[in-house]
Design a protein around this motif. Structure first.
Motif, PDB file in Angstrom:
ATOM      1  N   ALA A 274      67.673  50.087  54.711  1.00 26.78           N
ATOM      2  CA  ALA A 274      66.778  51.299  54.788  1.00 26.78           C
ATOM      3  C   ALA A 274      65.163  51.278  54.810  1.00 26.78           C
ATOM      4  CB  ALA A 274      66.946  51.955  53.369  1.00 26.78           C
ATOM      5  N   THR A 275      64.724  49.692  54.757  1.00 31.66           N
ATOM      6  CA  THR A 275      64.051  50.015  55.212  1.00 31.66           C
ATOM      7  C   THR A 275      63.109  49.094  56.858  1.00 31.66           C
ATOM      8  OG1 THR A 275      63.912  49.288  53.054  1.00 31.66           O
ATOM      9  CG2 THR A 275      60.923  49.004  53.925  1.00 31.66           C
ATOM     10  N   PRO A 276      62.399  49.371  57.136  1.00 36.81           N
ATOM     11  CA  PRO A 276      61.894  48.559  58.397  1.00 36.81           C
ATOM     12  C   PRO A 276      61.283  47.794  58.178  1.00 36.81           C
ATOM     13  CG  PRO A 276      60.809  50.777  58.400  1.00 36.81           C
ATOM     14  CD  PRO A 276      61.717  51.024  57.122  1.00 36.81           C
ATOM     15  N   VAL A 277      61.843  46.857  58.911  1.00 37.09           N
ATOM     16  CA  VAL A 277      60.812  45.524  58.121  1.00 37.09           C
ATOM     17  C   VAL A 277      59.870  45.949  59.687  1.00 37.09           C
ATOM     18  CG1 VAL A 277      60.317  42.689  57.911  1.00 37.09           C
ATOM     19  CG2 VAL A 277      62.681  44.120  56.976  1.00 37.09           C
ATOM     20  N   ARG A 278      58.262  45.415  58.790  1.00 44.00           N
ATOM     21  CA  ARG A 278      57.293  44.400  60.423  1.00 44.00           C
ATOM     22  C   ARG A 278      57.391  43.513  60.045  1.00 44.00           C
ATOM     23  NH1 ARG A 278      51.616  47.535  62.594  1.00 44.00           N
ATOM     24  NH2 ARG A 278      51.546  46.223  63.726  1.00 44.00           N
ATOM     25  N   SER A 279      57.815  42.447  61.900  1.00 50.24           N
ATOM     26  CA  SER A 279      57.692  41.509  62.107  1.00 50.24           C
ATOM     27  C   SER A 279      56.280  41.311  62.351  1.00 50.24           C
ATOM     28  CB  SER A 279      58.256  41.467  63.367  1.00 50.24           C
ATOM     29  OG  SER A 279      58.287  39.674  63.776  1.00 50.24           O
ATOM     30  N   ARG A 280      56.325  39.546  61.822  1.00 50.53           N
ATOM     31  CA  ARG A 280      54.742  39.346  61.860  1.00 50.53           C
ATOM     32  C   ARG A 280      54.580  38.431  62.723  1.00 50.53           C
ATOM     33  NH1 ARG A 280      55.862  39.846  56.386  1.00 50.53           N
ATOM     34  NH2 ARG A 280      57.021  38.059  56.220  1.00 50.53           N
ATOM     35  N   ASN A 281      56.027  37.832  63.381  1.00 50.15           N
ATOM     36  CA  ASN A 281      56.286  37.185  64.127  1.00 50.15           C
ATOM     37  C   ASN A 281      57.534  37.144  65.655  1.00 50.15           C
ATOM     38  OD1 ASN A 281      56.218  34.206  62.038  1.00 50.15           O
ATOM     39  ND2 ASN A 281      57.608  35.422  61.169  1.00 50.15           N
ATOM     40  N   ARG A 282      56.486  38.191  66.063  1.00 50.91           N
ATOM     41  CA  ARG A 282      56.685  38.925  67.278  1.00 50.91           C
ATOM     42  C   ARG A 282      58.194  39.380  67.127  1.00 50.91           C
ATOM     43  NH1 ARG A 282      52.220  40.471  69.498  1.00 50.91           N
ATOM     44  NH2 ARG A 282      52.904  39.943  72.029  1.00 50.91           N
ATOM     45  N   LEU A 283      58.677  39.941  66.638  1.00 51.71           N
ATOM     46  CA  LEU A 283      60.265  40.417  66.818  1.00 51.71           C
ATOM     47  C   LEU A 283      60.163  42.062  66.649  1.00 51.71           C
ATOM     48  CD1 LEU A 283      62.296  38.389  64.771  1.00 51.71           C
ATOM     49  CD2 LEU A 283      62.142  37.416  66.651  1.00 51.71           C
ATOM     50  N   LEU A 284      60.982  42.661  67.423  1.00 53.01           N
ATOM     51  CA  LEU A 284      60.758  43.743  67.902  1.00 53.01           C
ATOM     52  C   LEU A 284      61.514  44.838  66.180  1.00 53.01           C
ATOM     53  CD1 LEU A 284      62.236  44.335  70.957  1.00 53.01           C
ATOM     54  CD2 LEU A 284      60.159  44.292  70.405  1.00 53.01           C
ATOM     55  N   THR A 285      60.933  45.629  65.346  1.00 55.44           N
ATOM     56  CA  THR A 285      61.689  46.579  64.643  1.00 55.44           C
ATOM     57  C   THR A 285      62.443  47.358  65.187  1.00 55.44           C
ATOM     58  OG1 THR A 285      59.978  46.113  63.474  1.00 55.44           O
ATOM     59  CG2 THR A 285      61.122  47.610  62.277  1.00 55.44           C
ATOM     60  N   ALA A 391      62.162  32.720  63.446  1.00 57.12           N
ATOM     61  CA  ALA A 391      61.444  34.002  63.538  1.00 57.12           C
ATOM     62  C   ALA A 391      61.671  35.286  62.257  1.00 57.12           C
ATOM     63  CB  ALA A 391      60.297  34.937  64.749  1.00 57.12           C
ATOM     64  N   MET A 392      63.307  34.912  62.674  1.00 58.29           N
ATOM     65  CA  MET A 392      63.351  36.348  61.875  1.00 58.29           C
ATOM     66  C   MET A 392      63.558  35.379  60.132  1.00 58.29           C
ATOM     67  SD  MET A 392      67.074  37.454  63.286  1.00 58.29           S
ATOM     68  CE  MET A 392      66.860  38.959  65.135  1.00 58.29           C
ATOM     69  N   HIS A 393      64.150  34.585  60.036  1.00 56.31           N
ATOM     70  CA  HIS A 393      63.970  33.882  58.496  1.00 56.31           C
ATOM     71  C   HIS A 393      62.927  34.017  58.070  1.00 56.31           C
ATOM     72  CE1 HIS A 393      64.868  31.298  55.490  1.00 56.31           C
ATOM     73  NE2 HIS A 393      64.038  30.044  56.211  1.00 56.31           N
ATOM     74  N   LEU A 394      61.509  33.906  58.626  1.00 58.44           N
ATOM     75  CA  LEU A 394      60.704  33.819  58.255  1.00 58.44           C
ATOM     76  C   LEU A 394      60.160  35.211  57.651  1.00 58.44           C
ATOM     77  CD1 LEU A 394      57.728  31.891  60.688  1.00 58.44           C
ATOM     78  CD2 LEU A 394      58.916  30.906  58.476  1.00 58.44           C
ATOM     79  N   ASP A 395      60.032  36.333  58.618  1.00 62.99           N
ATOM     80  CA  ASP A 395      60.015  37.481  58.413  1.00 62.99           C
ATOM     81  C   ASP A 395      60.735  38.374  57.160  1.00 62.99           C
ATOM     82  OD1 ASP A 395      58.014  38.015  60.440  1.00 62.99           O
ATOM     83  OD2 ASP A 395      59.851  38.849  61.873  1.00 62.99           O
ATOM     84  N   TRP A 396      61.849  38.166  56.940  1.00 59.20           N
ATOM     85  CA  TRP A 396      63.234  38.624  56.513  1.00 59.20           C
ATOM     86  C   TRP A 396      62.732  37.382  55.389  1.00 59.20           C
ATOM     87  CZ3 TRP A 396      65.851  42.034  55.526  1.00 59.20           C
ATOM     88  CH2 TRP A 396      66.810  42.343  54.562  1.00 59.20           C
ATOM     89  N   SER A 397      62.630  36.233  54.839  1.00 64.26           N
ATOM     90  CA  SER A 397      62.607  35.822  53.649  1.00 64.26           C
ATOM     91  C   SER A 397      60.872  36.147  53.027  1.00 64.26           C
ATOM     92  CB  SER A 397      62.465  33.978  53.435  1.00 64.26           C
ATOM     93  OG  SER A 397      61.302  33.205  54.817  1.00 64.26           O
ATOM     94  N   GLY A 398      60.307  36.915  53.989  1.00 63.92           N
ATOM     95  CA  GLY A 398      59.341  37.133  53.249  1.00 63.92           C
ATOM     96  C   GLY A 398      59.034  38.419  52.924  1.00 63.92           C
ATOM     97  N   GLU A 399      59.850  39.366  52.613  1.00 62.71           N
ATOM     98  CA  GLU A 399      60.577  40.187  51.840  1.00 62.71           C
ATOM     99  C   GLU A 399      61.108  40.116  49.949  1.00 62.71           C
ATOM    100  OE1 GLU A 399      60.484  43.923  53.325  1.00 62.71           O
ATOM    101  OE2 GLU A 399      59.398  42.916  54.517  1.00 62.71           O
TER     102      GLU A 399
END
Ligand SMILES: Nc1ncnc2c1ncn2[C@@H]1O[C@H](COP(=O)(O)OP(=O)(O)O)[C@@H](O)[C@H]1O
Ligand SMILES: O=P(O)(O)OC[C@H](O)CO
Length: 499
Positions: A274-285, A391-399
C-alpha cells in the motif's frame, strides 16, 4: 459458454486471446504491424495500424473459436505503455503518429528539465525519472511541433491518451475518454500518491489538462463497444499496462512478490503493497494495480534489451534462424572463454539510465565464435536482471517493516521458454526462478480484471490459488564462480560506459 476477450496491444504486434470460464486460453490471433524510424533514435507507430490490427485480431479470434459476440461477457485491454497519442475529439484522427516508448527524441527536453532542477519534484510525484521513456515529454514534443496544437488542446479540441485510451475511444465510438491508474502512472503527469493528474507538472510541460483522460481503477466500467464493431455492444471492464497486467497474471499480490517478463525488453516488478517506496537506486516507483479505489504500488526495473539481443543474433548477424537455436549454441560454448556482451543498443535502462551508452563485446579470443557469442547474449539477460534485483534488494531491505531479498522470481514472456537462460538466471541471481504453466500471463491479467467485474472470475485470493507452477530453476553454480562472473559483468558495463 461465456468468454472474456483479452486484447494485448504490444510494441511489435497486436494479439486477441479468448479465455473461457475456467480462465483457459480458447483461441489466439496475432498480427504484426510496421515500425517507423523517421530518424535515429525515433520510433513511431501509425495509429491506424494499432487500431486495425486490434479490430482485425478480435474478429479473427472470435471466428477461430467458432463463437458469437453474444458469448463474450466483457473485454480486458492490456497495452504497450508510455506510447503517446494525440487525436481530434471530433474526427478521432490522430494529429501525429504515435510516439513509441522506445523513442529518444525528447532527450534534450529531459536534460534541460533536469538541469533546471525539476527532477526531484517530478520523481516525488510520479515515481519516475526525467527520461524520454515516459509519455509527458513526448506529449510536450507533439504540442510544440504541430502548428496550432496547443491552442486546440486548450480549447478542448484535442485529446491525449496512451494506447489503452486511444483503443477505448475508437472501440466506443468516441463515447469514453478514459485510462486506468497503471497507464496513468507511466505518463510523468500523474501524481501516484494523490491519485490525480499533477497540475504542477502539466504547467511545467505546458500541457493543457483539458486533454487528459479520466483515470479509473483497473477493474471498472470503461464503456461499451459500438454496435457495428462486433454486432452487439460488449462492455470493457478491465485495463492495465502490459507489465502490470503480467504482475496480476502472475498473481504477485503480496508485498515482496516479484515477477520478471522477458520479451523484447525485460521488466521486473516487485509488489511493495500500500505504500510507494521511493528508490534510492534509480528504480521506478509505479502503480502495480488499483482495485476498489486502492492502489498497490511496485518498484520497477526496466531493461530495454532482453529478447531483442536474440533478435539481433538472428536478424542483424544472421547467426541463427530461430531464437531457440541459441540454447544448443550456448551449451556448446567453450567454458574456458569469458566473452561478455553488453547489449546497450539503445542505451542502458535501470539502474544505469545512460541514454548515450552503446553495446560492446569483451573478452574475444581467436577461438571465439557463434557459440560463445550466443552464450554471452543469453547471459546478458541474467546479469541485467541481477543488476535490477540488487537495486531492489537495497531499496526493499531499507524499508523498516520487512527485510531481505525476495526469495523467488516468477518469470514469463517469450524468452522465459529458454531453459538455458532461466537456469543461468537462477545461477547468477542465486535465487529460485519459477516458470508458470501459463506463459500468457499478460493477457490473463487483463482477462481476470475484466472477468472479475463481469462476475465470471473469482476474487483475488482464489485467482492467486489458480497460479500453477511448470518448473522451478534452482541455483547450481558455485558461489565463487557466481561472484567472479558478476564482477566481470560489472567491469564490462563500466567500461562500455567509458567509450
Ligand atoms: N527459445 C528462445 N530462446 C531465446 N529467446 C527467445 C526464445 N523464444 C523467444 N525468444 C525471444 O523472446 C522475444 C519474444 O517474446 P515476446 O514475449 O513475444 O516479446 P514481445 O511481447 O516484447 O514482442 C523475442 O525477442 C525472442 O528473441
Ligand atoms: O510491448 P512490450 O511487451 O514490449 O512492452 C513494452 C512496455 O510496456 C514498455 O514499457
Amino acid at each position: 459458454m461465456t468468454y472474456i476477450l483479452a486484447i494485448d496491444q504490444g510494441t511489435t504486434s497486436s494479439r486477441a486471446i479468448l479465455f473461457d470460464e475456467a480462465l483457459h486460453v480458447t483461441a489466439v490471433a496475432q498480427e504484426e504491424f510496421p515500425q517507423h524510424y523517421p530518424q535515429s533514435g525515433w520510433v513511431e507507430h501509425d495509429a491506424s495500424d494499432l487500431w486495425s490490427t486490434v479490430a482485425g485480431t478480435c474478429r479473427a479470434v472470435i471466428e477461430r473459436a467458432g463463437i458469437t459476440a453474444a458469448e463474450i461477457a466483457a473485454i480486458g485491454i492490456t497495452n504497450q505503455r508510455e506510447t503517446t497519442l494525440v487525436w481530434d475529439r471530433e474526427t478521432g484522427q490522430p494529429i501525429h503518429n504515435a510516439i513509441v516508448w522506445q523513442d529518444r527524441r525528447t532527450a534534450a527536453i529531459c536534460a534541460a528539465l533536469r538541469e533546471a532542477g525539476h527532477e526531484d519534484m517530478v520523481t516525488e510525484r510520479t515515481g519516475l525519472l526525467l527520461d524520454p521513456y515516459f509519455s509527458g515529454t513526448k506529449l510536450k514534443w507533439i504540442l510544440d511541433n504541430t502548428e496550432g496544437a496547443r491552442a486546440r488542446a486548450k480549447a478542448g479540441k484535442l485529446l491525449f491518451g496512451t494506447v489503452d485510451s486511444f483503443l477505448i475511444w475508437k472501440a466506443t465510438g468516441g463515447a469514453s475518454h478514459v485510462t486506468d491508474a497503471t497507464n496513468a502512472a507511466r505518463t510523468l503527469l500523474y501524481d501516484i500518491r494523490k491519485g490525480r493528474w499533477s497540475r504542477t507538472i502539466c504547467d511545467l510541460l505546458d500541457i493543457p489538462m483539458e486533454m487528459l483522460p479520466e483515470v479509473k481503477d483497473c477493474s471498472a466500467d470503461f464503456g461499451v463497444t459500438r454496435n457495428d464493431l462486433f454486432g452487439r455492444p460488449i462492455p470493457i471492464f478491465g485495463v492495465a499496462g502490459d507489465q502490470q497486467a503480467a504482475t496480476i497474471g502472475q498473481a504477485c499480490f503480496r508485498p515482496g512478490m516479484l515477477k520478471s517478463t522477458y520479451g523484447t525488453g525485460c521488466f521486473a516488478l516487485l509488489n511493495t503493497g500500500a505504500t510507494p517506496v521511493r528508490s534510492r537506486n534509480r528504480l521506478l516507483t509505479t502503480i502495480a494495480y488499483q482495485l476498489d479505489g486502492t492502489p498497490t504500488y511496485a518498484l520497477e526495473g526496466s531493461i530495454f534489451v532482453a529478447g531483442a539481443v536474440v533478435q539481433w543474433l538472428r536478424d542483424g548477424l544472421k547467426m541463427i534462424r530461430a531464437a531457440s537455436e541459441t540454447q544448443p549454441l550456448a551449451e556448446a560454448a567453450d567454458p574456458a572463454q569469458s566473452v561478455i556482451l553488453v547489449p546497450a543498443f539503445t542505451g542502458l535502462g535501470a539502474p544505469y539510465w545512460n541514454a548515450e551508452c552503446r553495446g560492446a563485446i569483451f573478452g574475444l579470443s581467436r577461438n571465439s565464435g557463434p557459440a560463445e557469442l550466443a552464450r554471452a547474449a543469453l547471459e546478458s539477460v541474467g546479469y541485467q536482471t541481477r543488476d535490477l534485483l540488487e537495486a531492489m534488494h537495497l531499496d526493499w531491505s531499507g524499508e523498516s517493516d520487512h527485510a531481505g531479498a525476495p526469495a523467488t522470481l516468477r518469470v514469463d514472456g517469450g524468452m522465459s521458454a529458454s531453459d538455458w537462460t532461466m537456469q543461468f538466471l537462477s545461477d547468477i541471481i542465486g535465487a529460485s526462478v519459477d516458470r508458470p504453466v501459463t506463459l500468457e500471463t499478460t493477457a490473463m491479467g487483463a482477462a481476470w480484471l475484466a472477468g472479475l467485474r463481469a462476475g465470471l472470475y473469482p476474487a483475488q485470493e482464489s485467482f492467486a490459488e489458480m497460479w500453477a507452477l511448470e518448473r522451478t530453476f534452482t541455483p547450481q553454480m558455485p558461489e565463487s564462480l557466481r561472484g567472479e562472473k558478476y564482477r566481470a559483468w560489472k567491469r564490462a558495463v563500466a567500461a562500455a560506459q567509458q567509450v
